[in-house]
Design an enzyme around this catalytic site. Structure first.
Site, PDB file in Angstrom:
ATOM      1  N   GLY A 175      -8.390  -5.212 -21.387  1.00 51.70           N
ATOM      2  CA  GLY A 175      -7.157  -5.981 -21.527  1.00 51.70           C
ATOM      3  C   GLY A 175      -6.328  -5.928 -20.255  1.00 51.70           C
ATOM      4  O   GLY A 175      -6.715  -5.308 -19.262  1.00 51.70           O
ATOM      5  N   VAL A 176      -5.172  -6.595 -20.313  1.00 52.67           N
ATOM      6  CA  VAL A 176      -4.248  -6.556 -19.173  1.00 52.67           C
ATOM      7  C   VAL A 176      -3.203  -5.475 -19.459  1.00 52.67           C
ATOM      8  O   VAL A 176      -2.379  -5.632 -20.367  1.00 52.67           O
ATOM      9  CB  VAL A 176      -3.577  -7.927 -18.951  1.00 52.67           C
ATOM     10  CG1 VAL A 176      -2.542  -7.851 -17.831  1.00 52.67           C
ATOM     11  CG2 VAL A 176      -4.629  -8.976 -18.616  1.00 52.67           C
ATOM     12  N   LEU A 232      -9.836  -7.146 -13.577  1.00 55.45           N
ATOM     13  CA  LEU A 232     -11.263  -6.854 -13.386  1.00 55.45           C
ATOM     14  C   LEU A 232     -12.079  -7.278 -14.605  1.00 55.45           C
ATOM     15  O   LEU A 232     -11.604  -7.231 -15.741  1.00 55.45           O
ATOM     16  CB  LEU A 232     -11.441  -5.357 -13.133  1.00 55.45           C
ATOM     17  CG  LEU A 232     -10.830  -4.880 -11.804  1.00 55.45           C
ATOM     18  CD1 LEU A 232     -10.718  -3.361 -11.778  1.00 55.45           C
ATOM     19  CD2 LEU A 232     -11.635  -5.383 -10.616  1.00 55.45           C
ATOM     20  N   ASP A 270      -8.839  -0.727 -19.216  1.00 52.28           N
ATOM     21  CA  ASP A 270      -9.828  -1.264 -20.150  1.00 52.28           C
ATOM     22  C   ASP A 270      -9.869  -2.783 -19.965  1.00 52.28           C
ATOM     23  O   ASP A 270      -9.354  -3.297 -18.972  1.00 52.28           O
ATOM     24  CB  ASP A 270      -9.519  -0.835 -21.597  1.00 52.28           C
ATOM     25  CG  ASP A 270      -8.229  -1.463 -22.122  1.00 52.28           C
ATOM     26  OD1 ASP A 270      -7.631  -2.320 -21.426  1.00 52.28           O
ATOM     27  OD2 ASP A 270      -7.822  -1.102 -23.242  1.00 52.28           O
ATOM     28  N   GLY A 311       0.793  -1.234   0.000  1.00 50.08           N
ATOM     29  CA  GLY A 311       0.000   0.000   0.000  1.00 50.08           C
ATOM     30  C   GLY A 311       0.820   1.275   0.000  1.00 50.08           C
ATOM     31  O   GLY A 311       0.321   2.327   0.405  1.00 50.08           O
ATOM     32  N   SER A 312       2.055   1.216  -0.503  1.00 52.77           N
ATOM     33  CA  SER A 312       2.827   2.465  -0.523  1.00 52.77           C
ATOM     34  C   SER A 312       2.216   3.466  -1.513  1.00 52.77           C
ATOM     35  O   SER A 312       2.269   4.675  -1.281  1.00 52.77           O
ATOM     36  CB  SER A 312       4.309   2.202  -0.823  1.00 52.77           C
ATOM     37  OG  SER A 312       4.483   1.754  -2.135  1.00 52.77           O
ATOM     38  N   HIS A 332       1.283   0.771 -13.150  1.00 53.52           N
ATOM     39  CA  HIS A 332       2.026  -0.417 -13.568  1.00 53.52           C
ATOM     40  C   HIS A 332       3.522  -0.088 -13.555  1.00 53.52           C
ATOM     41  O   HIS A 332       3.925   0.976 -14.064  1.00 53.52           O
ATOM     42  CB  HIS A 332       1.581  -0.835 -14.970  1.00 53.52           C
ATOM     43  CG  HIS A 332       2.282  -2.047 -15.468  1.00 53.52           C
ATOM     44  ND1 HIS A 332       1.971  -3.322 -15.018  1.00 53.52           N
ATOM     45  CD2 HIS A 332       3.293  -2.193 -16.355  1.00 53.52           C
ATOM     46  CE1 HIS A 332       2.776  -4.189 -15.621  1.00 53.52           C
ATOM     47  NE2 HIS A 332       3.582  -3.539 -16.433  1.00 53.52           N
TER      48      HIS A 332
END
Ligand code: GAR
Length: 217
Positions: free
Chosen positions: A143-144, A93, A141, A12-13, A109
């Site tokens: 996709g990954v 998701l 969106d 959680g930084s 990311h």
């Protein structure tokens, strides 16, 4: 003032940097809910210390991704969030979750997308021998790690880097660009135009560049 829900799975930084930026007025908003899919992670302690409500919704308690995501969406809708921020949230998701919050889910990311999507990306960058890596904040969106890019930051990569060294180098910038992206969103300065995110007020700088190894070597 936007209402932000943050999804986490670990330390959680990034959550901390978002909470701090809200407190400092750099984001015109407030974190109203933190949800972790993993029990006992440090992110939950950070939420508690910051006085922010948190919940654990474990994916392991649901028969499939649809059911898990439906519960996540329900919890976030109950809190009337304007923006969902994935901050080290290690689940993909579903389209139905994303349809609930169109253009309102962001992710960070630890690589320069579209290079190195997915997992173990710092080691992949070192192994590939790239001279630069960095981090990317993007809208999510279906996709990954493929959604429209909001902001990126670049760091040099050295052949002798360990994964941990590169991780820390990138993380320091994550903590600067994620709050910035959310701040721009909170000011209504981001709009999505197909694959591209238009940032209102962004001027060109034709001289900006990074070279590694440097020309003076
Ligand atoms: C961060 O480096 C983030 O970019 C990465 O996980 C870390 C979470 O750290 N996210 C992903 O890899 C998403 N696929 P944090 O819990 O300390 O914010």
């Amino acid at each position: 003032m936007i209402r932000i829900g943050v999804l986490v799975s670990g330390s959680g930084s990034n959550l901390q940097s978002i909470m701090d930026a809200c407190a400092a007025g750099e984001i015109d908003g407030t974190v109203v809910m933190v949800i972790s899919n993993v029990e006992g992670v440090y992110a939950l302690e950070r939420a508690e210390r910051g006085g922010i409500p948190s919940r654990v919704i474990s994916h392991a308690d649901y028969p499939d991704r649809e059911a898990f995501d439906a519960e996540l969406a329900k919890a976030l809708l109950e809190c009337r969030v304007d923006l969902v921020c994935l901050a080290g949230f290690m689940r993909v998701l579903t389209p139905s979750f994303l349809r609930t919050f169109p253009g309102r889910v962001m992710n960070i990311h630890p690589a320069l997308l579209p290079s190195f999507p997915g997992l173990h990306v710092r080691q992949k960058a070192i192994d590939y021998g790239v001279r630069f890596s960095g981090c990317t904040v993007h809208f999510v969106d279906e996709g990954v790690d493929t959604g429209p890019i909001i902001i990126q930051a670049v760091v040099p990569v050295y052949p002798q880097d360990t994964e941990e060294e590169l991780k820390e180098r990138i993380l320091r910038l994550e903590h600067r660009i994620y709050p910035k992206a959310i701040g721009l969103f909170s000011q209504g300065r981001l709009s999505i135009d197909g694959r591209r995110v238009v940032v209102r007020g962004l001027a060109k700088d034709e001289t900006a560049c990074l070279i590694n190894p440097p020309l003076g070597l």
